[in-house]
Design an enzyme around this catalytic site. Structure first.
Site, PDB file in Angstrom:
ATOM      1  N   GLY A 229      42.655 -91.828  27.891  1.00 58.73           N
ATOM      2  CA  GLY A 229      41.324 -92.120  27.360  1.00 58.73           C
ATOM      3  C   GLY A 229      40.254 -91.978  28.431  1.00 58.73           C
ATOM      4  O   GLY A 229      40.193 -90.986  29.160  1.00 58.73           O
ATOM      5  N   GLY A 232      40.961 -90.888  32.174  1.00 57.20           N
ATOM      6  CA  GLY A 232      41.417 -89.551  32.563  1.00 57.20           C
ATOM      7  C   GLY A 232      42.846 -89.279  32.153  1.00 57.20           C
ATOM      8  O   GLY A 232      43.233 -89.481  31.002  1.00 57.20           O
ATOM      9  N   GLY A 258      42.507 -85.079  23.000  1.00 58.89           N
ATOM     10  CA  GLY A 258      43.861 -84.878  23.517  1.00 58.89           C
ATOM     11  C   GLY A 258      44.316 -83.439  23.377  1.00 58.89           C
ATOM     12  O   GLY A 258      44.959 -82.882  24.278  1.00 58.89           O
ATOM     13  N   ASP A 259      43.974 -82.815  22.251  1.00 51.75           N
ATOM     14  CA  ASP A 259      44.322 -81.404  22.048  1.00 51.75           C
ATOM     15  C   ASP A 259      43.632 -80.526  23.090  1.00 51.75           C
ATOM     16  O   ASP A 259      44.225 -79.587  23.633  1.00 51.75           O
ATOM     17  CB  ASP A 259      43.897 -80.948  20.653  1.00 51.75           C
ATOM     18  CG  ASP A 259      44.396 -81.879  19.559  1.00 51.75           C
ATOM     19  OD1 ASP A 259      45.454 -82.500  19.759  1.00 51.75           O
ATOM     20  OD2 ASP A 259      43.720 -81.980  18.525  1.00 51.75           O
TER      21      ASP A 259
END
Length: 317
Positions: A229, A232, A258-259
């Site tokens: 998150g 990092g 995240g992707d």
């Protein structure tokens, strides 16, 4: 080429609110956006923006508006006969960046539906730089689908990355080392789900997250990119462990962050960057995505890689 599989794609509809979400109340909406999505689709979208070849495998009719939208965006895809309509996922974002997601299950698949996807993927994986298995599984799919597919991909010499959660992640971890991919991308919650740790502690303590990620390396996984998150990400492989702190970011929507991080790592690997620089690129992509509305996937112009700080964690080479 980056080859992606999205077995449970979605039409991602994002509603931006003018204020804080209040249950049971009538609220004003600032904007509504809709985009063909799913984790693998998002990675292919980022690949196109970066000028890298990609091919997206997903279940949908060839003339489905979902597929037509992807082709119009320059995303080459191989639609496989679907079990039903593409599902709709709803995301609600608040002005402070708080994100609420309502994900529908999608159509229930049969074994032949899953095998059609696997066959299509296996035919193209040997020619790809990376094959990415990403997202949830559709209703009716056994949790072991990814674990079994990783084994089949390894047999044909493919380089495999996996980003999933819940039962499919648990099944993948339980099947290690036979199901070990070259790369896994868990977040803090997902790390905690199979290590027994506390998700908040892992997300707030990169060194602790690296220790948890190391358990996957010890069980055969090549590399672990753990996204944390606002803190990092950490990168762990057989040679060492690193933490990257993101640049200052005003969070607008965390959907797709995240992707984007996973794509940043893959892009760095394809370009031959050393591990710390791959991690920096991953965090630059993830933070850029968090600063964009809805499911917007960042383009290279959005990146602030020079503001990402990478440090070596204890025990690293």
């Amino acid at each position: 080429m980056i080859l992606t599989l999205t077995p449970n794609p979605s039409i991602d509809r994002t509603i931006a609110l003018a204020g804080e979400l209040a249950r049971g109340q009538v609220q004003r909406v600032v904007s509504v956006t809709s985009q063909a999505g799913g984790k693998g689709v998002n990675i292919s979208r980022a690949s196109v923006s970066a000028g890298e070849p990609t091919l997206a495998v997903l279940p949908a009719a060839k003339d489905d508006p979902f597929v037509i939208e992807l082709l119009a965006a320059g995303i080459d895809c191989r639609p496989v006969r679907p079990a039903g309509d593409v599902r709709v996922n709803l995301t609600i974002t608040e002005p402070d960046g708080t994100t609420t997601k309502l994900n529908s299950p999608g159509a229930t698949v049969q074994p032949e539906d899953l095998e059609a996807m696997a066959t299509t993927l296996l035919a193209r994986a040997p020619g790809a730089s990376w094959t990415v298995l990403a997202g949830s599984l559709p209703a009716g799919a056994p949790p072991e689908f990814y674990a079994q597919l990783v084994r089949r991909l390894r047999e044909c010499g493919a380089k495999v990355a996996v980003d999933t959660s819940e039962a499919p992640l648990r099944a993948l971890v339980d099947a290690l080392p036979d199901s070990a991919p070259d790369l896994m991308k868990p977040n803090g919650d997902e790390l905690a789900s199979f290590t027994g740790g506390d998700a908040d502690e892992l997300e707030n303590d990169p060194a602790l997250a690296a220790i948890a990620a190391r358990t996957l390396i010890e069980r055969g996984v090549g590399t672990v990119l753990a996204t944390l998150g606002g803190n990092g990400a950490v990168l762990v492989n057989a040679e060492g462990a690193w933490h990257a702190a993101p640049p200052p970011t005003t969070v607008v929507s965390t959907v797709g962050a995240g992707d984007s991080s996973l794509f940043g790592y893959l892009l760095g690997d394809i370009r031959g960057l050393p591990a710390p620089d791959r991690l920096a690129l991953a965090v630059a992509y993830g933070s850029a995505a968090a600063g964009l509305p809805g499911t917007t996937i960042p383009e290279p112009a959005h990146l602030r890689t020079e503001l990402v700080t990478v440090t070596v964690l204890g025990g690293s080479a």
